[in-house]
Design an enzyme around this catalytic site. Sequence first.
Site, PDB file in Angstrom:
ATOM      1  N   LYS A 107       0.842  -1.195   0.000  1.00 14.34           N
ATOM      2  CA  LYS A 107       0.000   0.000   0.000  1.00 14.34           C
ATOM      3  C   LYS A 107       0.879   1.247   0.000  1.00 14.34           C
ATOM      4  CE  LYS A 107      -2.028   2.678   3.111  1.00 14.34           C
ATOM      5  NZ  LYS A 107      -2.077   3.934   2.341  1.00 14.34           N
ATOM      6  N   GLU A 130      -1.371   7.416   0.634  1.00 10.06           N
ATOM      7  CA  GLU A 130      -2.446   8.008  -0.176  1.00 10.06           C
ATOM      8  C   GLU A 130      -2.002   9.284  -0.896  1.00 10.06           C
ATOM      9  OE1 GLU A 130      -2.489   7.245   3.002  1.00 10.06           O
ATOM     10  OE2 GLU A 130      -3.275   8.851   4.295  1.00 10.06           O
ATOM     11  N   GLY A 141       6.298   4.416   8.991  1.00 14.05           N
ATOM     12  CA  GLY A 141       5.374   5.535   9.138  1.00 14.05           C
ATOM     13  C   GLY A 141       5.446   6.105  10.538  1.00 14.05           C
ATOM     14  N   GLY A 152       2.122   2.967  14.024  1.00 14.37           N
ATOM     15  CA  GLY A 152       2.921   1.766  14.304  1.00 14.37           C
ATOM     16  C   GLY A 152       2.407   1.029  15.530  1.00 14.37           C
ATOM     17  N   GLU A 210       9.249   0.647  11.299  1.00 12.94           N
ATOM     18  CA  GLU A 210      10.227   1.744  11.282  1.00 12.94           C
ATOM     19  C   GLU A 210       9.431   3.025  11.495  1.00 12.94           C
ATOM     20  OE1 GLU A 210      11.652   4.710  10.470  1.00 12.94           O
ATOM     21  OE2 GLU A 210      12.772   4.241   8.625  1.00 12.94           O
ATOM     22  N   CYS A 243      12.640  10.432   8.325  1.00 12.58           N
ATOM     23  CA  CYS A 243      12.467   9.785   9.628  1.00 12.58           C
ATOM     24  C   CYS A 243      13.716   9.952  10.500  1.00 12.58           C
ATOM     25  CB  CYS A 243      12.106   8.330   9.460  1.00 12.58           C
ATOM     26  SG  CYS A 243      13.175   7.463   8.314  1.00 12.58           S
ATOM     27  N   GLU A 293       8.012  14.264  16.978  1.00 14.34           N
ATOM     28  CA  GLU A 293       8.498  14.288  15.598  1.00 14.34           C
ATOM     29  C   GLU A 293       7.645  15.265  14.796  1.00 14.34           C
ATOM     30  OE1 GLU A 293       8.041  10.743  13.102  1.00 14.34           O
ATOM     31  OE2 GLU A 293      10.094  11.069  12.420  1.00 14.34           O
TER      32      GLU A 293
HETATM   33  P1  ADP Z   1       1.493  10.445   8.340  1.00 14.19           P
HETATM   34  O1  ADP Z   1       0.266  10.691   9.163  1.00 14.19           O
HETATM   35  O2  ADP Z   1       2.648  11.277   8.673  1.00 14.19           O
HETATM   36  O3  ADP Z   1       1.201  10.416   6.875  1.00 14.19           O
HETATM   37  P2  ADP Z   1       1.130   7.640   8.803  1.00 14.19           P
HETATM   38  O4  ADP Z   1       1.830   6.762   9.765  1.00 14.19           O
HETATM   39  O5  ADP Z   1      -0.285   7.960   9.051  1.00 14.19           O
HETATM   40  O6  ADP Z   1       1.997   8.959   8.698  1.00 14.19           O
HETATM   41  O7  ADP Z   1       1.238   7.041   7.337  1.00 14.19           O
HETATM   42  C1  ADP Z   1       2.165   6.056   6.909  1.00 14.19           C
HETATM   43  C2  ADP Z   1       1.428   4.967   6.152  1.00 14.19           C
HETATM   44  O8  ADP Z   1       0.559   4.294   7.060  1.00 14.19           O
HETATM   45  C3  ADP Z   1       0.536   5.466   5.020  1.00 14.19           C
HETATM   46  O9  ADP Z   1       0.583   4.555   3.939  1.00 14.19           O
HETATM   47  C4  ADP Z   1      -0.827   5.473   5.663  1.00 14.19           C
HETATM   48  O10 ADP Z   1      -1.878   5.370   4.744  1.00 14.19           O
HETATM   49  C5  ADP Z   1      -0.753   4.244   6.533  1.00 14.19           C
HETATM   50  N1  ADP Z   1      -1.722   4.215   7.643  1.00 14.19           N
HETATM   51  C6  ADP Z   1      -2.253   5.265   8.299  1.00 14.19           C
HETATM   52  N2  ADP Z   1      -3.113   4.845   9.259  1.00 14.19           N
HETATM   53  C7  ADP Z   1      -3.114   3.486   9.214  1.00 14.19           C
HETATM   54  C8  ADP Z   1      -3.799   2.463   9.945  1.00 14.19           C
HETATM   55  N3  ADP Z   1      -4.656   2.769  10.920  1.00 14.19           N
HETATM   56  N4  ADP Z   1      -3.548   1.183   9.624  1.00 14.19           N
HETATM   57  C9  ADP Z   1      -2.669   0.865   8.653  1.00 14.19           C
HETATM   58  N5  ADP Z   1      -2.013   1.774   7.927  1.00 14.19           N
HETATM   59  C10 ADP Z   1      -2.218   3.080   8.185  1.00 14.19           C
END
Ligand code: ADP
Length: 485
Positions: free
Chosen positions: A174, A177, A227, A232, A249, A283, A381
């Site tokens: 994935k 977005e 992310g 995480g 990570e 990061c 962060e």
């Molecule tokens: P940021 O908010 O800085 O963009 P995220 O950790 O939200 O950082 O995003 C990193 C990735 O994790 C993206 O691909 C995002 O779509 C995905 N993501 C965000 N929320 C979730 C979730 N609840 N479960 C799985 N993946 C997620």
Amino acid sequence: MKRERMYINGGWVDSVRGAYLPVYDPSTEEVIAEVPDAGAQDVDGAVQAARAAFDNGDWSNTTAQERGRILFRLAERVRKESAMLAELEARNCGKPIVEAEYDIADAATCLEYYGGLATKVMGHVNPVPDNALSLSLREPMGVAGQIIPWNYPLLMAAWKLAPAIAAGCTCVLKPAEQTPLTVLEFAKWFCDAGLPRGVVNVVTGFGETVGAPIVQHPDVDKVAFTGSAAVGKQIMKMAADTVKRVTLELGGKSPNVFFADSDFEAAIDGALFAVFINQGEVCSAGSRILVERSIYPKFLEALAEKSKRIKLGPPLERETKMGPLVSKEQHERVCAYIEVGKKEAKLASGGGCPPSLQRGYYVEPTIFYDVDNNARIAREEIFGPVAAVIPFANEAEAIRIANDTPYGLAAAVWSRDIFKAFRVVKALRAGIVWVNHMQPTYVEAPWGGYKQSGFGRELGPWGIEEYLETKQVYINLNEQPIGWY
Ligand code: ADP
Ligand code: MG
């Protein structure tokens, strides 16, 4: 505007519910494409395809040589199309084109590295004492769910896909977005490169609607995530129900420690590079700049002065050193932190949006000083061009402040005294520690965090380990009955 499809089971598809989400150019704030806004049903289709590709034998029966050659062909294609990919990456992320070119080259290097490593995965003979042969076989983990962030889209895809393919896993990836475009271009070459259908699937959409279903899916064996720390932690909890293997990570608040005896010019340069490269959306950004008191005023003045010369501008102009932040949301987040910083500490430079750039999510390189290490801008962060400069009195205090953080991804120490530098290296609780530099990253060396920066290591031989299980095999060489009864 282009309407893209996503890549599931070897075909280009819309989402089941037919929804799309907009993708922006953050320097113009304009929509440049639409991609499927997928959901749990799409994830299920992708996971089933990956499961079937893994279980039906075709993929699991490929030789390591074949998988290696697929990765070499993909790398070659990335290199051949690097100008197009770099431009698309720069446009979609807002990062300077020159940096995007490095990212694309690094992605190709990563594919090549794991193409070579595929044939170097070796088992083990275990020295058991009986008349038997005991082996440890290395086998692919199965279906890998891979969730990546928006700061280095194609490079993060390569970090995830290359070791998984080399190991013989199948993947559901994935992209973030905000930045799905280069990964979708990359997927156009999967079939040509020889990847059987279902082996790598790309599902576009949001974290809650695509990411979470990947993590919860019972047919996914392993989740690799890069992310935010908040997500995480959720992923770790969600993965518990099906006891998935997890690697995380999660970024950091990395200290960049400058002793008075470091090379002054190199130190100023290195401090700016470490925190402002890629607009600070890194990061491992050196976002806490720790400076020994005896050089603190001079250091601060030179740092602020030089930061004002960093050229902000459109990502596709070659002189640009900092482009806009990736999105409106990120821009708001970073600007909110700058307001917090103005209350918590003193502003040395930046702190706003450049008046000459009317549109786009630009933020000036911003430096706060006299920051208390308990301040929010020193603990949380920010993921943007914001530095917190913190003075320290001596080596012991530098180590204490540097380690006083829930994170532990990276750190750097600057000194000409090799004894002192190495003492500090040993004392720092971080997964990556640089001396007299910060940020160089190589596919040959391990990458990952201590503490709340996550666990597991990417890159190098460590990276492929995270996609392998160990099977213990015992072969009895004794032809007699056991004779126990
Ligand atoms: P940021 O908010 O800085 O963009 P995220 O950790 O939200 O950082 O995003 C990193 C990735 O994790 C993206 O691909 C995002 O779509 C995905 N993501 C965000 N929320 C979730 C979730 N609840 N479960 C799985 N993946 C997620
Ligand atoms: Mg998020």
